[in-house]
Design an enzyme around this catalytic site. Structure first.
Site, PDB file in Angstrom:
ATOM      1  N   GLY A  82      14.500 -16.900 -12.725  1.00 25.78           N
ATOM      2  CA  GLY A  82      14.088 -15.856 -13.655  1.00 25.78           C
ATOM      3  C   GLY A  82      14.518 -14.473 -13.209  1.00 25.78           C
ATOM      4  O   GLY A  82      15.632 -14.265 -12.724  1.00 25.78           O
ATOM      5  N   TYR A 140      11.822  -2.973  -2.871  1.00 20.08           N
ATOM      6  CA  TYR A 140      11.361  -2.602  -4.209  1.00 20.08           C
ATOM      7  C   TYR A 140      10.857  -1.169  -4.205  1.00 20.08           C
ATOM      8  O   TYR A 140      10.620  -0.559  -3.151  1.00 20.08           O
ATOM      9  CB  TYR A 140      10.244  -3.540  -4.677  1.00 20.08           C
ATOM     10  CG  TYR A 140       9.064  -3.636  -3.735  1.00 20.08           C
ATOM     11  CD1 TYR A 140       8.069  -2.654  -3.707  1.00 20.08           C
ATOM     12  CD2 TYR A 140       8.931  -4.715  -2.861  1.00 20.08           C
ATOM     13  CE1 TYR A 140       6.992  -2.736  -2.839  1.00 20.08           C
ATOM     14  CE2 TYR A 140       7.863  -4.805  -1.984  1.00 20.08           C
ATOM     15  CZ  TYR A 140       6.894  -3.821  -1.984  1.00 20.08           C
ATOM     16  OH  TYR A 140       5.836  -3.907  -1.118  1.00 20.08           O
ATOM     17  N   PHE A 142       5.976 -10.740  -6.991  1.00 19.61           N
ATOM     18  CA  PHE A 142       5.789  -9.741  -8.024  1.00 19.61           C
ATOM     19  C   PHE A 142       4.289  -9.612  -8.270  1.00 19.61           C
ATOM     20  O   PHE A 142       3.614 -10.580  -8.614  1.00 19.61           O
ATOM     21  CB  PHE A 142       6.495 -10.160  -9.317  1.00 19.61           C
ATOM     22  CG  PHE A 142       7.992 -10.228  -9.190  1.00 19.61           C
ATOM     23  CD1 PHE A 142       8.707  -9.137  -8.719  1.00 19.61           C
ATOM     24  CD2 PHE A 142       8.679 -11.369  -9.540  1.00 19.61           C
ATOM     25  CE1 PHE A 142      10.093  -9.189  -8.601  1.00 19.61           C
ATOM     26  CE2 PHE A 142      10.060 -11.425  -9.430  1.00 19.61           C
ATOM     27  CZ  PHE A 142      10.772 -10.331  -8.959  1.00 19.61           C
ATOM     28  N   GLY A 143       3.748  -8.407  -8.092  1.00 18.42           N
ATOM     29  CA  GLY A 143       2.320  -8.215  -8.254  1.00 18.42           C
ATOM     30  C   GLY A 143       1.581  -8.559  -6.978  1.00 18.42           C
ATOM     31  O   GLY A 143       2.179  -8.682  -5.900  1.00 18.42           O
ATOM     32  N   GLU A 180       0.834   1.535   8.236  1.00 18.22           N
ATOM     33  CA  GLU A 180       1.217   2.375   7.100  1.00 18.22           C
ATOM     34  C   GLU A 180       1.665   3.761   7.567  1.00 18.22           C
ATOM     35  O   GLU A 180       2.600   4.338   7.003  1.00 18.22           O
ATOM     36  CB  GLU A 180       0.062   2.452   6.106  1.00 18.22           C
ATOM     37  CG  GLU A 180      -0.155   1.134   5.372  1.00 18.22           C
ATOM     38  CD  GLU A 180      -1.553   0.966   4.801  1.00 18.22           C
ATOM     39  OE1 GLU A 180      -2.289   1.983   4.712  1.00 18.22           O
ATOM     40  OE2 GLU A 180      -1.924  -0.168   4.449  1.00 18.22           O
ATOM     41  N   HIS A 186       0.822  -1.210   0.000  1.00 17.17           N
ATOM     42  CA  HIS A 186       0.000   0.000   0.000  1.00 17.17           C
ATOM     43  C   HIS A 186       0.858   1.262   0.000  1.00 17.17           C
ATOM     44  O   HIS A 186       0.596   2.200  -0.760  1.00 17.17           O
ATOM     45  CB  HIS A 186      -0.921   0.009   1.220  1.00 17.17           C
ATOM     46  CG  HIS A 186      -2.121  -0.857   1.072  1.00 17.17           C
ATOM     47  ND1 HIS A 186      -3.084  -0.956   2.054  1.00 17.17           N
ATOM     48  CD2 HIS A 186      -2.536  -1.673   0.067  1.00 17.17           C
ATOM     49  CE1 HIS A 186      -4.029  -1.786   1.655  1.00 17.17           C
ATOM     50  NE2 HIS A 186      -3.716  -2.240   0.458  1.00 17.17           N
ATOM     51  N   ARG A 246       3.771  -0.073 -11.086  1.00 15.55           N
ATOM     52  CA  ARG A 246       4.275  -1.449 -11.007  1.00 15.55           C
ATOM     53  C   ARG A 246       5.494  -1.447 -10.103  1.00 15.55           C
ATOM     54  O   ARG A 246       6.301  -0.526 -10.129  1.00 15.55           O
ATOM     55  CB  ARG A 246       4.635  -1.951 -12.407  1.00 15.55           C
ATOM     56  CG  ARG A 246       5.214  -3.370 -12.465  1.00 15.55           C
ATOM     57  CD  ARG A 246       4.145  -4.402 -12.242  1.00 15.55           C
ATOM     58  NE  ARG A 246       4.565  -5.730 -12.691  1.00 15.55           N
ATOM     59  CZ  ARG A 246       5.227  -6.610 -11.959  1.00 15.55           C
ATOM     60  NH1 ARG A 246       5.608  -6.299 -10.731  1.00 15.55           N
ATOM     61  NH2 ARG A 246       5.538  -7.797 -12.446  1.00 15.55           N
ATOM     62  N   GLN A 247       5.643  -2.517  -9.308  1.00 16.33           N
ATOM     63  CA  GLN A 247       6.779  -2.626  -8.404  1.00 16.33           C
ATOM     64  C   GLN A 247       7.946  -3.353  -9.083  1.00 16.33           C
ATOM     65  O   GLN A 247       7.733  -4.345  -9.791  1.00 16.33           O
ATOM     66  CB  GLN A 247       6.399  -3.378  -7.129  1.00 16.33           C
ATOM     67  CG  GLN A 247       5.475  -2.628  -6.199  1.00 16.33           C
ATOM     68  CD  GLN A 247       4.047  -2.635  -6.667  1.00 16.33           C
ATOM     69  OE1 GLN A 247       3.547  -3.648  -7.135  1.00 16.33           O
ATOM     70  NE2 GLN A 247       3.372  -1.499  -6.549  1.00 16.33           N
ATOM     71  N   GLY A 267      13.768 -12.967 -10.686  1.00 14.94           N
ATOM     72  CA  GLY A 267      13.972 -12.922  -9.242  1.00 14.94           C
ATOM     73  C   GLY A 267      15.424 -12.729  -8.850  1.00 14.94           C
ATOM     74  O   GLY A 267      15.724 -12.368  -7.705  1.00 14.94           O
ATOM     75  N   TYR A 301      -9.819   4.035   3.010  1.00 16.35           N
ATOM     76  CA  TYR A 301     -10.413   2.853   3.640  1.00 16.35           C
ATOM     77  C   TYR A 301     -11.936   2.931   3.754  1.00 16.35           C
ATOM     78  O   TYR A 301     -12.617   1.914   3.571  1.00 16.35           O
ATOM     79  CB  TYR A 301      -9.759   2.593   5.002  1.00 16.35           C
ATOM     80  CG  TYR A 301      -8.419   1.926   4.866  1.00 16.35           C
ATOM     81  CD1 TYR A 301      -8.303   0.537   4.812  1.00 16.35           C
ATOM     82  CD2 TYR A 301      -7.253   2.671   4.743  1.00 16.35           C
ATOM     83  CE1 TYR A 301      -7.075  -0.084   4.673  1.00 16.35           C
ATOM     84  CE2 TYR A 301      -6.008   2.075   4.600  1.00 16.35           C
ATOM     85  CZ  TYR A 301      -5.929   0.692   4.561  1.00 16.35           C
ATOM     86  OH  TYR A 301      -4.710   0.081   4.400  1.00 16.35           O
TER      87      TYR A 301
END
Length: 396
Positions: free
Chosen positions: A269, A189, A382-383, A140, A88, A204-205, A271, A98
């Site tokens: 991959g 990330y 990822f994602g 957070e 988040h 995207r991370q 990673g 929220y």
């Protein structure tokens, strides 16, 4: 903790909610985006809506959170909450969203379950939602306060682009203004926010792949995903000198402080970016710990960050690499399946996993069989994180 009034209601209705949660979440997202289409601008991923992973991740997190409250009444599922909180904050999600989620999620529950949602049931699940939301908001808030400056996305200029493989590029970024940057840690990330080909702002991370502690540069390595929204743009449209929006670093898959215990990086991959970042830092620190880097791929020609990883392994006194390459010929690699016990992973090892979900699941099972403690097995997805810790069995 759940109230005495809500507990029996949640116990009675959790099987029904869990059985229908994957029907509820798509209705929820449909309602929310109809009312708030702006949330698709840079916050929620359109690609992850299309492939179903975002609804699946939300469904899993709600069901696991409720299950945890029933089975562990005096604690909270810190690992699960921390993963969500880091994702988040990487997307700059704030507390005022929220109530929006609450409104449309409960409307979806009523639409799917109908008369089964009595006032008593609604009140009990409302309590579950706000227990989870309040815990996330607090977590957070702490993450935002831990930044060098709470500035959300800041502009970074592309200083260099390196073609790693046919489908992978590394981008070296430098600050494009005087915004205060937060140093990262190996394994973390950042989110990159760009406009897609059809004009939608999306994020995207990407793992930091070198020099994570630096505030003067960010290095990310990006594999082109044909079904993605961001990586195709980065590969085909971006050039040196372009400016993109980048978040501060977040993520739990970070190196612990030096406790003298062995480190094992088990990747497949793209990673390998996690291994690359860690070895980059360990090399700079002249680290003397026992380090094992295991990587599975197609061939040496498809391994991203190959030379920096090899150079770091050679420079570190107690490091070694094991390459598992299913289509490579010649020496210096293996073609069999990864077996952590045969590779010398021991119960006291810190294990770091990154790669496809099935690969990480298989490696985690092997590590647990060896005797590695669950809290010493670190991973990032990822994602959307569709692999969540089960109650009583934490994954970190």
């Amino acid at each position: 903790m759940l109230s005495a009034t809500s507990r029996p209601v949640i116990e009675a209705t959790l099987p029904v909610i869990a059985a229908h949660i994957e029907d509820i979440t798509p209705v929820f997202y449909g309602k929310m985006f109809a009312a708030r289409p702006d949330l698709l601008e840079g916050t929620f991923s359109r690609a992850n809506q299309k492939n179903g992973t975002q609804p699946q991740a939300l469904a899993g997190s709600i069901a696991r959170f409720a299950t945890w409250l029933l089975e562990n009444p005096d604690t909270m599922p810190e690992e699960l909450l921390a993963r969500i909180a880091h994702k988040h904050t990487s997307l700059n999600v704030r507390a005022d969203e929220y109530p929006t989620v609450h409104e449309h999620l409960f409307a979806a529950i009523v639409e799917v379950l109908g008369d089964a949602v009595t006032p008593e049931v609604a009140a009990a699940w409302d309590e579950v939602y706000w227990l989870m939301a309040d815990a996330l908001i607090k977590m957070e808030k702490g993450l935002y306060e831990g930044l060098s400056a709470d500035v959300g996305y800041t502009p970074w200029r592309i200083a260099e682009i390196t073609e790693e493989t046919e489908s992978v590029k590394t981008f070296r970024l430098e600050p494009a203004d005087d915004s205060v940057a937060t140093p990262g840690r190996p394994g973390q990330y950042v989110s990159v926010r760009l406009t897609t080909e059809d004009g939608l702002l999306q994020a995207r991370q990407f793992s930091l792949s070198c020099s994570p502690e630096s505030t003067e540069k960010r290095v990310i390595t990006v594999k082109r995903d044909q079904d993605g929204e961001i990586s195709p743009v980065m590969h085909s449209r971006l050039a040196v000198g372009d400016v993109i929006e980048v978040s501060p670093p977040f993520g739990l898959n970070a190196l612990p402080s030096d406790d003298g215990r062995p480190l094992a990086f088990i990747t497949a991959g793209i990673g390998i970016t996690v291994t690359s970042a860690a070895l980059c830092s360990l090399k700079r620190a002249e680290d003397s710990r026992s380090i094992l880097a295991v990587h599975a791929d197609k061939s040496f020609s498809t391994v991203a960050r190959l030379e920096p990883v090899k150079q770091a392994i050679e420079a570190l006194p107690n490091a070694r690499a094991e390459w598992f390459l299913r289509e490579e010929t010649g020496a210096d690699h293996r073609t069999d399946k990864v077996n952590l016990a045969e590779l010398g992973v021991t119960p006291e090892t810190h294990v770091f996993l990154c790669g496809p979900m099935a690969f990480m699941q298989a490696m985690r099972e092997q590590a647990l069989e060896i005797g590695v403690a669950p809290q010493d097995i670190h991973y990032d997805a990822f994602g959307p994180d569709i692999w969540m810790p089960a109650p009583g069995n934490p994954v970190q």
